[in-house]
Design a protein around this motif. Structure first.
Motif, PDB file in Angstrom:
ATOM      1  N   HIS A 111      32.860  56.119  -6.401  1.00 49.48           N
ATOM      2  CA  HIS A 111      31.719  56.981  -6.730  1.00 49.48           C
ATOM      3  C   HIS A 111      30.403  56.399  -6.204  1.00 49.48           C
ATOM      4  CE1 HIS A 111      33.982  59.795  -9.231  1.00 49.48           C
ATOM      5  NE2 HIS A 111      34.652  58.756  -9.698  1.00 49.48           N
ATOM      6  N   GLU A 112      30.526  55.547  -5.175  1.00 45.17           N
ATOM      7  CA  GLU A 112      29.348  54.941  -4.570  1.00 45.17           C
ATOM      8  C   GLU A 112      29.102  55.533  -3.171  1.00 45.17           C
ATOM      9  OE1 GLU A 112      27.363  52.749  -6.097  1.00 45.17           O
ATOM     10  OE2 GLU A 112      28.660  52.868  -7.879  1.00 45.17           O
ATOM     11  N   PRO A 113      27.846  55.596  -2.717  1.00 46.94           N
ATOM     12  CA  PRO A 113      27.576  56.117  -1.374  1.00 46.94           C
ATOM     13  C   PRO A 113      28.014  55.150  -0.285  1.00 46.94           C
ATOM     14  CG  PRO A 113      25.548  55.336  -2.370  1.00 46.94           C
ATOM     15  CD  PRO A 113      26.595  55.265  -3.442  1.00 46.94           C
ATOM     16  N   GLY A 114      28.409  55.696   0.855  1.00 47.08           N
ATOM     17  CA  GLY A 114      28.803  54.862   1.988  1.00 47.08           C
ATOM     18  C   GLY A 114      29.376  55.715   3.108  1.00 47.08           C
ATOM     19  N   LEU A 115      29.596  55.091   4.234  1.00 50.38           N
ATOM     20  CA  LEU A 115      30.248  55.743   5.362  1.00 50.38           C
ATOM     21  C   LEU A 115      31.734  55.445   5.281  1.00 50.38           C
ATOM     22  CD1 LEU A 115      27.616  55.009   8.083  1.00 50.38           C
ATOM     23  CD2 LEU A 115      28.715  57.230   7.826  1.00 50.38           C
ATOM     24  N   ALA A 116      32.544  56.479   5.342  1.00 53.42           N
ATOM     25  CA  ALA A 116      33.997  56.333   5.291  1.00 53.42           C
ATOM     26  C   ALA A 116      34.577  56.762   6.628  1.00 53.42           C
ATOM     27  CB  ALA A 116      34.572  57.182   4.162  1.00 53.42           C
ATOM     28  N   ILE A 118      38.175  56.804   9.344  1.00 54.86           N
ATOM     29  CA  ILE A 118      39.621  56.733   9.506  1.00 54.86           C
ATOM     30  C   ILE A 118      39.934  56.289  10.927  1.00 54.86           C
ATOM     31  CG2 ILE A 118      41.790  58.030   9.527  1.00 54.86           C
ATOM     32  CD1 ILE A 118      40.524  59.974   7.528  1.00 54.86           C
ATOM     33  N   LEU A 119      40.762  55.265  11.047  1.00 54.69           N
ATOM     34  CA  LEU A 119      41.308  54.861  12.345  1.00 54.69           C
ATOM     35  C   LEU A 119      42.799  54.594  12.161  1.00 54.69           C
ATOM     36  CD1 LEU A 119      38.691  52.460  14.027  1.00 54.69           C
ATOM     37  CD2 LEU A 119      39.335  54.775  14.723  1.00 54.69           C
ATOM     38  N   GLY A 120      43.579  55.661  12.313  1.00 55.58           N
ATOM     39  CA  GLY A 120      45.030  55.558  12.240  1.00 55.58           C
ATOM     40  C   GLY A 120      45.592  56.185  13.502  1.00 55.58           C
ATOM     41  N   THR A 121      46.535  57.109  13.344  1.00 57.66           N
ATOM     42  CA  THR A 121      46.998  57.867  14.503  1.00 57.66           C
ATOM     43  C   THR A 121      45.830  58.633  15.106  1.00 57.66           C
ATOM     44  OG1 THR A 121      49.211  58.098  13.555  1.00 57.66           O
ATOM     45  CG2 THR A 121      48.611  59.639  15.293  1.00 57.66           C
ATOM     46  N   GLY A 122      44.982  59.197  14.229  1.00 58.24           N
ATOM     47  CA  GLY A 122      43.768  59.891  14.650  1.00 58.24           C
ATOM     48  C   GLY A 122      42.538  59.156  14.156  1.00 58.24           C
ATOM     49  N   ALA A 123      41.366  59.780  14.331  1.00 52.98           N
ATOM     50  CA  ALA A 123      40.107  59.146  13.930  1.00 52.98           C
ATOM     51  C   ALA A 123      39.175  60.174  13.303  1.00 52.98           C
ATOM     52  CB  ALA A 123      39.424  58.500  15.139  1.00 52.98           C
ATOM     53  N   ASN A 124      38.372  59.717  12.347  1.00 52.63           N
ATOM     54  CA  ASN A 124      37.407  60.608  11.719  1.00 52.63           C
ATOM     55  C   ASN A 124      36.338  59.779  11.018  1.00 52.63           C
ATOM     56  OD1 ASN A 124      36.200  63.018  10.929  1.00 52.63           O
ATOM     57  ND2 ASN A 124      38.120  63.930  10.230  1.00 52.63           N
ATOM     58  N   ASN A 125      35.313  60.461  10.495  1.00 57.49           N
ATOM     59  CA  ASN A 125      34.198  59.773   9.851  1.00 57.49           C
ATOM     60  C   ASN A 125      33.454  60.740   8.949  1.00 57.49           C
ATOM     61  OD1 ASN A 125      31.348  60.731  11.214  1.00 57.49           O
ATOM     62  ND2 ASN A 125      33.118  61.081  12.537  1.00 57.49           N
ATOM     63  N   ALA A 126      32.725  60.191   7.966  1.00 59.30           N
ATOM     64  CA  ALA A 126      31.878  61.022   7.107  1.00 59.30           C
ATOM     65  C   ALA A 126      30.960  60.137   6.282  1.00 59.30           C
ATOM     66  CB  ALA A 126      32.720  61.882   6.173  1.00 59.30           C
ATOM     67  N   PHE A 127      29.799  60.709   5.904  1.00 60.57           N
ATOM     68  CA  PHE A 127      28.948  60.048   4.925  1.00 60.57           C
ATOM     69  C   PHE A 127      29.244  60.650   3.565  1.00 60.57           C
ATOM     70  CE2 PHE A 127      25.180  59.672   2.253  1.00 60.57           C
ATOM     71  CZ  PHE A 127      25.052  58.284   2.251  1.00 60.57           C
ATOM     72  N   PHE A 128      29.517  59.785   2.583  1.00 56.30           N
ATOM     73  CA  PHE A 128      29.881  60.188   1.231  1.00 56.30           C
ATOM     74  C   PHE A 128      28.775  59.725   0.298  1.00 56.30           C
ATOM     75  CE2 PHE A 128      32.467  59.468  -2.722  1.00 56.30           C
ATOM     76  CZ  PHE A 128      32.932  60.770  -2.882  1.00 56.30           C
ATOM     77  N   ASP A 129      28.182  60.648  -0.461  1.00 54.03           N
ATOM     78  CA  ASP A 129      27.042  60.286  -1.308  1.00 54.03           C
ATOM     79  C   ASP A 129      27.442  59.775  -2.691  1.00 54.03           C
ATOM     80  OD1 ASP A 129      27.814  62.537  -2.723  1.00 54.03           O
ATOM     81  OD2 ASP A 129      25.952  63.650  -2.399  1.00 54.03           O
ATOM     82  N   GLY A 130      28.736  59.546  -2.882  1.00 59.05           N
ATOM     83  CA  GLY A 130      29.248  59.105  -4.171  1.00 59.05           C
ATOM     84  C   GLY A 130      29.889  60.231  -4.949  1.00 59.05           C
ATOM     85  N   ASN A 131      29.669  61.444  -4.467  1.00 59.15           N
ATOM     86  CA  ASN A 131      30.230  62.619  -5.124  1.00 59.15           C
ATOM     87  C   ASN A 131      30.919  63.555  -4.133  1.00 59.15           C
ATOM     88  OD1 ASN A 131      30.651  64.528  -7.290  1.00 59.15           O
ATOM     89  ND2 ASN A 131      28.942  65.718  -6.450  1.00 59.15           N
ATOM     90  N   ARG A 132      30.288  63.707  -2.976  1.00 58.08           N
ATOM     91  CA  ARG A 132      30.856  64.618  -1.971  1.00 58.08           C
ATOM     92  C   ARG A 132      30.466  64.171  -0.569  1.00 58.08           C
ATOM     93  NH1 ARG A 132      26.964  68.487  -0.281  1.00 58.08           N
ATOM     94  NH2 ARG A 132      24.950  68.169  -1.305  1.00 58.08           N
TER      95      ARG A 132
END
Length: 289
Positions: A111-116, A118-132
């Protein structure tokens, strides 16, 4: 609180990690199945996977399901998964099907803000504000993006091989491990056969086995550098928050990845092979709230 069994899944194109959680006892059982991706599969194709690889491990009614997967960007795209889950688990009162990106964000950030990321078979990214998730530099998938992912690394390696760009010792090792591999075989897998992303990601095994080679080190550093440039640095607040990662590629090459982040003035956070452990904690906390 009465006994409640919930099913949590973190699914990529290659595999799906499941947790059957008994919220009263506080324990859970892990199960792994083939990857589930509605971009490539219909509900009719997903149901047999659930029936043969997941249901046999479950001996209690499932009352709640949280499925996070590649290809589940919104309600419409995730509908084949929703339909398959409802068919196989009619006792479930809640069936949430959401993107693997939201799963990564909840599992990595809590529930904390941060950049999340993914680096697996594919790749992705997002900024999460702790809620959404509030902002994401959209992934363009295997053919147009996925820089830094296993499929991208494997594709890059194979292209170097086909264009005679590998150092001689690495070329000889590659030929020994993949005898008879030629241009037509690769093109057939790339353009005619299903799951080209999985096919190319399979070559990341060779990269892992030769990770100390200078050429491979450079390949990895360049790929992660592209991911940082094309995705992370485009978040205006990237330097203010920890940058978390999940996925096998991030996990096994985290030393190189952390070095690339540091060289770009970024603060590395958690790097997990799978966000599932974090997701279990996340949903347990929600149930107690």
């Amino acid at each position: 609180m009465s006994s409640k069994h919930i099913l949590i899944a973190d699914s990529g194109s290659t595999k799906t990690d499941w947790a059957i959680v008994n919220t009263e006892a506080g324990n859970y059982q892990s199960v792994q199945s083939a990857g589930i991706n509605p971009f490539y599969q219909t509900a009719g194709e997903i149901i047999p996977v659930l029936q043969s690889q997941v249901i046999p491990a479950i001996d209690d009614d499932i009352l709640e399901i949280h499925f996070y997967g590649a290809g589940c960007a919104d309600e419409k795209s995730g509908m084949p998964v929703t339909d398959a889950l409802k068919h196989c688990f009619p006792s479930a009162n809640v069936v949430e099907v959401a993107s693997d990106m939201l799963g990564a964000a909840r599992g990595l950030c809590g529930h904390e803000p941060g950049l999340a990321c993914i680096l697996g078979t594919g790749a992705n990214n997002a900024f999460f504000d702790g809620n959404r998730i509030t902002h994401s530099i959209g992934s363009l998938g295997f053919w147009l993006g996925d820089e830094g992912s296993g499929s991208y690394l494997g594709k890059t390696l194979v292209v170097h091989y086909l264009q005679n760009e590998l150092p001689e010792d690495l070329h000889d090792s590659f030929v020994k491990q993949y005898p008879g591999l030629d241009r037509l075989t690769v093109l057939d897998h790339a353009y005619k056969k299903p799951y080209p992303n999985r096919y190319f990601a399979s070559y990341s095994r060779f990269i892992a086995e030769n990770r100390t080679h200078e050429f491979i080190q450079t390949l990895l550093g360049n790929a992660f550098g592209l991911f940082v440039k094309k995705y992370i640095l485009k978040h205006s607040n990237a330097a203010q928050y920890p940058v978390h990662f999940t996925g096998s590629i991030a996990y096994y090459y985290q030393d190189i990845l952390r070095s690339v982040l540091e060289s770009n003035g970024l603060r590395s956070g958690r790097i997990l092979k799978s966000p599932l452990e974090g997701l279990i904690g996340y949903h347990r906390a929600d149930l107690k709230a």
